[in-house]
Scaffold this active site. Structure first.
Site, short mmCIF file in Angstrom:
data_model
loop_
_atom_site.label_atom_id
_atom_site.label_comp_id
_atom_site.label_asym_id
_atom_site.label_seq_id
_atom_site.Cartn_x
_atom_site.Cartn_y
_atom_site.Cartn_z
N ASN A 80 50.26 27.59 45.60
CA ASN A 80 49.01 27.31 46.31
C ASN A 80 48.74 25.82 46.28
O ASN A 80 49.52 25.05 45.72
CB ASN A 80 47.85 28.12 45.70
N ASP B 223 48.28 35.10 42.20
CA ASP B 223 47.98 36.51 41.90
C ASP B 223 49.24 37.38 42.01
O ASP B 223 49.34 38.42 41.38
CB ASP B 223 46.91 37.03 42.85
N PHE C 66 36.96 29.92 36.57
CA PHE C 66 36.72 29.27 37.85
C PHE C 66 36.90 30.30 38.95
O PHE C 66 37.63 31.27 38.77
CB PHE C 66 37.71 28.11 38.06
N LYS D 218 32.81 38.39 39.08
CA LYS D 218 33.93 38.00 38.21
C LYS D 218 33.47 37.70 36.80
O LYS D 218 34.18 37.98 35.83
CB LYS D 218 34.67 36.79 38.80
O1 C5P Z 1 39.87 36.67 40.45
P1 C5P Z 1 40.19 35.26 40.71
O2 C5P Z 1 41.67 34.98 40.82
O3 C5P Z 1 39.41 34.62 41.82
O4 C5P Z 1 39.67 34.50 39.39
C1 C5P Z 1 39.84 33.14 39.23
C2 C5P Z 1 39.85 32.85 37.75
O5 C5P Z 1 40.77 33.72 37.09
C3 C5P Z 1 40.32 31.44 37.43
O6 C5P Z 1 39.64 31.00 36.26
C4 C5P Z 1 41.81 31.63 37.18
O7 C5P Z 1 42.34 30.64 36.30
C5 C5P Z 1 41.86 33.00 36.56
N1 C5P Z 1 43.07 33.79 36.87
C6 C5P Z 1 43.94 34.15 35.86
N2 C5P Z 1 45.04 34.91 36.13
C7 C5P Z 1 45.30 35.33 37.38
C8 C5P Z 1 44.43 34.97 38.43
C9 C5P Z 1 43.34 34.21 38.15
O8 C5P Z 1 43.70 33.77 34.71
N3 C5P Z 1 46.38 36.06 37.61
#
Ligand code: C5P
Length: 415
Positions: free
Chosen positions: A211, A280, A325, A339
């Site tokens: 990304n 993700d 975040f 969240k």
């Molecule tokens: O659910 P979302 O991806 O929007 O959440 C964002 C937050 O979750 C950020 O703090 C990001 O660092 C964390 N995150 C994570 N592991 C993932 C996806 C997001 O720790 N696989």
């Protein structure tokens, strides 16, 4: 609280090393950052760079003589150290280090240092034989015992054409230690883990899914936490930013590597800030050989990556502060709050990715900060200022947490 040089009184002691010319640039940078810079030069420093150079760059008259009649009417030998917020001695020669280690008040600089009760930062610069001599090392040990901060010189080719340890440290490093010395230490004793940047998920040896995260927000959080007194460990995805001085950095590539590195540090941490943009999904199969255009499949099967933040939320220790975040394009508060609850966070910084001035590669950001008790829209600011605003909140939460659990956060910060 803004970590910076503006309005700070910095006394710079310049001694007789060829590296004095580099410090002329530092003085100029400090003056441009609106610090009030006074310069004291030793006799031998004046043989390398003229006092006029430092006077022009600092905007102030340079101090040289212990028995200068004009200066002594103002009691310069006491006032210079007493009235400063910080003393920087750079470059510091073996002679000046020996003089300070023995409290010899036989020139204006050593006298001013004895009168100072503020942080004193010393940047040695000399030939490596002189630096490594037991006399110099013992003197440096004494200075450290006095509470002075003595930075380690750099390595490489020196003016005498010898390789070794003894080069003046770089400004990027020195400035972080100066800022730390000038900043109220409201995170002193905290152990902070910050994650930053994107992750990369390989399709084949040449291609990956990723990304647009630049890591700028996470690096700014790490830098400002260090300045405010925290011990900081940074877990960073691939970015093109220099590692901030004073910070222990572990580089990772994939989400699974980031998970391992972050969970491995979570027992140590009192505060965890997950500003990384973790992928993700990853390709379900990584091809060992580069996929050829002619035979490439037209779709890629994806596997879900672990949600590191959710795992940290599940295993959160008592008193640990977990900050997430969220990069959103719509319904910022609703998504942020969802969240916050779902991942068991204490604080979440939500930013919009639809504007050019916020999110990913921008130098600025605008955050909606949410905790269990309320929401606050922070102003648009550069990422370092935004990081400081997040730490303002986190510091209040950590402090009130140790005093009275439950009554804290956004209300406390607004007062
Ligand atoms: O659910 P979302 O991806 O929007 O959440 C964002 C937050 O979750 C950020 O703090 C990001 O660092 C964390 N995150 C994570 N592991 C993932 C996806 C997001 O720790 N696989």
């Amino acid at each position: 609280m803004r970590t910076g040089f503006a309005g700070k009184k910095v006394l710079v002691g310049v001694t007789g090393s060829i590296a004095a010319f580099k410090v002329a640039g530092w003085v100029s940078t400090l003056a441009k950052a609106e610090a009030q810079v006074s310069v004291v030069m030793t006799e031998s420093a004046c043989r390398f760079v003229t006092p006029l150079t430092f006077a022009a760059l600092s905007g102030n008259q340079v101090h040289r003589e212990l028995f200068d009649p004009g200066g002594e009417e103002r009691m310069d030998h006491i006032a210079l150290g007493r009235d400063a917020d910080l003393v920087l001695i750079a470059p510091a020669t073996a002679a000046t280090i020996a003089r300070l280690a023995n409290g010899l008040a036989d020139d204006l600089l050593s006298t001013a240092v004895l009168a100072a009760r503020v942080p004193i930062i010393i940047c040695p610069a000399m030939n490596s034989r002189m630096y490594l001599h037991p006399a110099t090392q013992e003197n440096i040990g004494r200075l450290k015992k006095f509470g002075y901060q003595v930075l380690t010189p750099g390595e490489g080719m020196m003016a005498c054409r010898e390789e070794g340890t003894g080069r003046l440290p770089e400004w990027e490093e020195v400035s972080e230690y100066l800022l730390r010395a000038l900043t109220p230490q409201d995170l002193l004793g905290e152990r902070v883990v910050v994650t930053a940047g994107p992750t990369r998920e390989a399709l084949d040896p040449a291609r990956f899914l990723s990304n647009r995260s630049s890591g700028k927000m996470g690096y700014a959080l790490a830098r400002t936490a260090f300045r405010r007194g925290a011990q900081v460990q940074l877990v960073s995805g691939p970015v093109s930013l220099p590692v901030p001085p004073g910070i222990d950095c572990k580089f990772v590539t994939t989400a699974r590597e980031m998970r391992e590195a972050t969970l491995g540090r979570s027992d140590w941490a009192t505060i965890i800030v997950k500003s990384a943009a973790v992928s993700d999904f990853r390709p379900a199969f990584e091809q060992a050989e580069k996929v050829k255009k002619e035979t490439a499949p037209r779709s890629v099967e994806l596997a879900e990556n672990p949600d590191i933040l959710a795992e940290l939320g599940k295993s959160k220790k008592k008193g640990q502060l977990l900050v997430g975040f969220a990069a959103e394009s719509a319904n910022l508060e609703g998504e942020g709050r969802r969240k916050l609850e779902k991942k068991n966070l204490d604080l979440i910084a939500v930013n919009s990715i639809t504007s050019e001035t916020t999110g990913f590669a921008a130098d600025t950001n605008q955050i909606l900060l949410l905790d269990r008790h309320g929401a606050e829209q922070l102003p648009l600011a550069d990422k370092e200022q935004v990081a400081d605003m997040i730490w303002d909140r986190a510091a209040v939460m950590i402090k009130s947490r140790s005093e009275e659990p439950g009554k804290q956060e956004i209300q406390a910060c607004r007062q």
